[in-house]
Write a protein that holds these residues in place. Structure first.
Motif, PDB file in Angstrom:
ATOM      1  N   UNK A  46       0.833  -1.214   0.000  1.00 31.89           N
ATOM      2  CA  UNK A  46       0.000   0.000   0.000  1.00 31.89           C
ATOM      3  C   UNK A  46       0.858   1.250   0.000  1.00 31.89           C
ATOM      4  N   UNK A  47       1.887   1.271   0.832  1.00 27.10           N
ATOM      5  CA  UNK A  47       2.750   2.449   0.922  1.00 27.10           C
ATOM      6  C   UNK A  47       3.476   2.708  -0.393  1.00 27.10           C
ATOM      7  N   UNK A  48       3.944   1.648  -1.039  1.00 19.55           N
ATOM      8  CA  UNK A  48       4.648   1.822  -2.318  1.00 19.55           C
ATOM      9  C   UNK A  48       3.704   2.381  -3.383  1.00 19.55           C
ATOM     10  N   UNK A  49       2.476   1.935  -3.372  1.00 20.81           N
ATOM     11  CA  UNK A  49       1.490   2.426  -4.335  1.00 20.81           C
ATOM     12  C   UNK A  49       1.219   3.911  -4.111  1.00 20.81           C
ATOM     13  N   UNK A  50       1.015   4.307  -2.861  1.00 16.38           N
ATOM     14  CA  UNK A  50       0.710   5.703  -2.545  1.00 16.38           C
ATOM     15  C   UNK A  50       1.863   6.626  -2.937  1.00 16.38           C
ATOM     16  N   UNK A  51       3.098   6.140  -2.836  1.00 17.39           N
ATOM     17  CA  UNK A  51       4.259   6.964  -3.161  1.00 17.39           C
ATOM     18  C   UNK A  51       4.683   6.863  -4.627  1.00 17.39           C
ATOM     19  N   UNK A  52       3.946   6.122  -5.421  1.00 15.46           N
ATOM     20  CA  UNK A  52       4.321   5.937  -6.825  1.00 15.46           C
ATOM     21  C   UNK A  52       3.973   7.160  -7.671  1.00 15.46           C
ATOM     22  N   UNK A  53       4.679   7.308  -8.769  1.00 15.63           N
ATOM     23  CA  UNK A  53       4.399   8.400  -9.706  1.00 15.63           C
ATOM     24  C   UNK A  53       3.026   8.238 -10.342  1.00 15.63           C
ATOM     25  N   UNK A  54       2.691   7.013 -10.711  1.00 17.37           N
ATOM     26  CA  UNK A  54       1.404   6.767 -11.372  1.00 17.37           C
ATOM     27  C   UNK A  54       0.238   7.122 -10.462  1.00 17.37           C
ATOM     28  N   UNK A  55       0.379   6.899  -9.167  1.00 10.99           N
ATOM     29  CA  UNK A  55      -0.704   7.234  -8.234  1.00 10.99           C
ATOM     30  C   UNK A  55      -0.903   8.745  -8.176  1.00 10.99           C
ATOM     31  N   UNK A  56       0.170   9.507  -8.128  1.00 10.83           N
ATOM     32  CA  UNK A  56       0.037  10.969  -8.098  1.00 10.83           C
ATOM     33  C   UNK A  56      -0.629  11.493  -9.366  1.00 10.83           C
ATOM     34  N   UNK A  57      -0.336  10.858 -10.490  1.00  6.68           N
ATOM     35  CA  UNK A  57      -0.924  11.325 -11.756  1.00  6.68           C
ATOM     36  C   UNK A  57      -2.437  11.130 -11.807  1.00  6.68           C
ATOM     37  N   UNK A  58      -2.966  10.239 -10.974  1.00 13.34           N
ATOM     38  CA  UNK A  58      -4.408  10.000 -10.983  1.00 13.34           C
ATOM     39  C   UNK A  58      -5.203  11.259 -10.645  1.00 13.34           C
TER      40      UNK A  58
END
Length: 401
Positions: A46-58
Motif C-alpha cells: 500500500x505504501x509503495x502504491x501511494x508513493x508511486x508516480x502513477x498514483x500521483x498522476x491519478x
C-alpha cells in the motif's frame, strides 16, 4: 444517531478469518526482499502504491469529465480513495485483510489512460494490430515494470496477492503469458475475497459518484433519477427525515444512504455465502464460486442505476462531444509517434542494435513494430488529461505568439 450509524453493522474484528489473505502466508514477490521491520507485507505494498508516480498522476486523470472542465468533478485519484474506503469497511466487517484490500483498491486504476474510458477505447483501437490495450493489464505493467523507484528492480515489486487483485480481467491469450498470475483465468478459479471486494467496491463508488457528478454538471436531473428505484426510495427517505433541506445537501444525504445500503447488503449477502460454502482457507476461496455479491434484489436495483447512467449520462451529447475530442487527441498522438518515433522522449524509443543502426541512415526512425507500439501506448497511457492536451498542441498547433 444518523441513518448510517443505525444500520452500519459490526465493529472492528479482533482477528482475521481463516479464509482471509494473511500477509505472513503471501506467495511472495517477484524479487525476494527482506521482511519489513515496522509493518506487514501488504502495508508495504500500500505504501509503495501511494508513493508511486502513477498514483500521483491519478489526480489529473478523469472519470467522465475532462480534467480542466471543473475542479469539483471526480478524478481517478478521488475515485480510488472512495473505492478504498468502501472496500475497507466491507473487509473489516467480514474479518478480511484491510491492508490488502486497500492496496488493491488504490492501485486498480494506475494503468488508466487520460480521458477515462474514451482514452482507453481509442488506445485499444490504435493497438489493435499489436495486442490491444486493456487498463487492467496496463495497471499490472505499471507496478511490475514502469515505475522507477528502486535500485534492485523495475516496478514496485508487489506481493502476488496485490498483483492478482489488480488484474480483474484478462483474456486467455494474455493469461498464458502471465504464468501463475494468469492461471485462474485458465482454470476458472477465483482471486482472494479481498480482490473480490475491491472489484465490487469499484462499481459501488463509480455508480454513485457518477450520479453525483452528473447532477452537479446539469447533464442529468433529479426528475430523471426519480425513475431509478434505488435513488427514488432513498431520496424520499432523506426528504422525509429532513424536510427542511434541499439542493446539494439533499443529494449528498441521498447518496450516502444509497452507499450505506449497498455496503450493508454486500456484507450480509457475502456473509450468507460464506456460511453456505464454509471455506476454511484461502485455497477454499479460490476453488469456490464468486462469494462477494449483493442479494438479487439489491443487485437488480444497482444494475438499473448503472443502465440509467449509461443511457442518460455517458451517452449525453455533451459527454459524447468530450469523448470524441478525447479519442481524436489519443489517436492523433499515437499516429504521430508511430509515423516518427523520434518525436518521443528517448526512453520510449526502440533502439536498433548498434551494428544494425550503423548500417542504416542514423536519421531514420528506429521502429521495431509491436515493441515500439507498446512503448507508445505506455507513454500515452501515463499521461494526465492536461499533459495529453499539451502534447497534442505541441505536435499539431503552430503558436505565433
Amino acid at each position: 444517531m444518523s441513518h448510517t450509524e443505525q444500520e452500519f453493522p459490526l465493529s472492528a474484528p479482533s482477528s482475521l478469518a481463516p479464509y482471509a489473505a494473511h500477509s505472513s502466508q503471501s506467495r511472495g514477490r517477484r524479487f525476494p526482499e527482506t521482511l519489513p521491520a515496522a509493518h506487514t507485507e501488504f502495508q508495504r505494498d500500500r505504501d509503495r502504491i501511494v508513493h508511486s508516480t502513477a498514483f500521483r498522476r491519478l489526480e489529473y486523470k478523469t472519470q467522465v469529465f475532462v480534467n480542466h472542465e471543473g475542479d469539483l468533478f471526480r478524478t481517478r485519484l478521488t475515485h480510488s480513495l472512495e473505492v478504498a474506503q468502501i472496500a475497507r469497511s466491507v473487509a473489516r466487517n467480514l474479518r478480511l485483510n484491510e491492508d490488502l484490500v486497500e492496496a488493491i483498491s488504490l492501485a486498480h486504476d494506475l494503468g488508466h489512460t487520460p480521458f477515462g474510458h474514451a482514452g482507453q477505447d481509442a488506445l485499444n483501437e490504435c493497438m489493435r494490430d499489436h495486442g490491444g490495450f486493456e487498463h487492467n493489464l496496463q495497471s499490472l505493467a505499471v507496478v511490475d515494470q514502469l515505475e522507477e523507484h528502486y535500485g534492485a528492480f523495475n516496478g514496485l515489486n508487489l506481493c502476488f496477492e496485490t498483483r492478482e487483485g489488480i488484474l480483474k480481467h484478462c483474456s486467455r491469450e494474455n493469461a498464458r503469458k502471465l504464468g501463475d498470475l494468469g492461471e485462474r483465468f485458465l482454470t476458472g478459479k477465483q482471486p482472494s475475497l479481498e480482490a473480490q471486494i475491491a472489484n465490487v467496491a469499484d462499481e459501488i463508488a463509480y455508480n454513485n459518484h457518477d450520479a453525483d457528478d452528473g447532477l452537479r454538471s446539469g447533464l442529468i436531473t433529479l426528475e430523471q433519477l426519480s425513475e431509478v428505484s434505488l435513488w427514488h426510495s432513498h431520496f424520499e427517505a432523506a426528504r422525509a427525515e429532513y424536510p427542511h433541506i434541499e439542493g446539494r445537501r439533499l443529494i449528498h444525504e441521498t447518496i450516502r444512504r444509497i452507499i450505506n445500503t449497498l455496503i450493508v447488503d454486500l456484507i450480509e449477502a457475502t456473509s450468507l455465502n460464506l456460511a453456505r460454502v464454509r471455506p476454511a482457507s484461502l485455497d477454499d476461496v479460490r476453488n469456490a464460486p464468486f462469494l462477494v455479491a449483493h442479494t438479487n434484489k439489491v443487485a437488480a436495483q444497482a444494475a438499473q442505476l448503472k443502465r440509467f447512467l449509461f443511457k442518460n449520462l455517458y451517452r449525453h451529447y455533451r459527454v459524447m462531444r468530450m469523448t470524441n475530442k478525447a479519442k481524436r487527441v489519443v489517436t492523433g498522438l499515437f499516429d504521430a509517434f508511430t509515423d516518427d518515433p523520434r518525436l518521443l522522449p528517448p526512453a520510449y524509443q526502440v533502439r536498433l542494435p548498434v551494428a544494425e543502426e550503423s548500417a542504416n541512415d542514423a536519421a531514420a526512425p528506429m521502429n521495431d513494430g509491436s515493441s515500439q507500439a507498446r512503448l507508445i501506448a505506455h507513454y500515452i497511457a501515463g499521461m494526465t488529461d492536461r499533459y495529453a492536451l499539451k502534447e497534442y498542441q505541441r505536435l499539431f498547433v503552430i503558436d505565433n505568439n
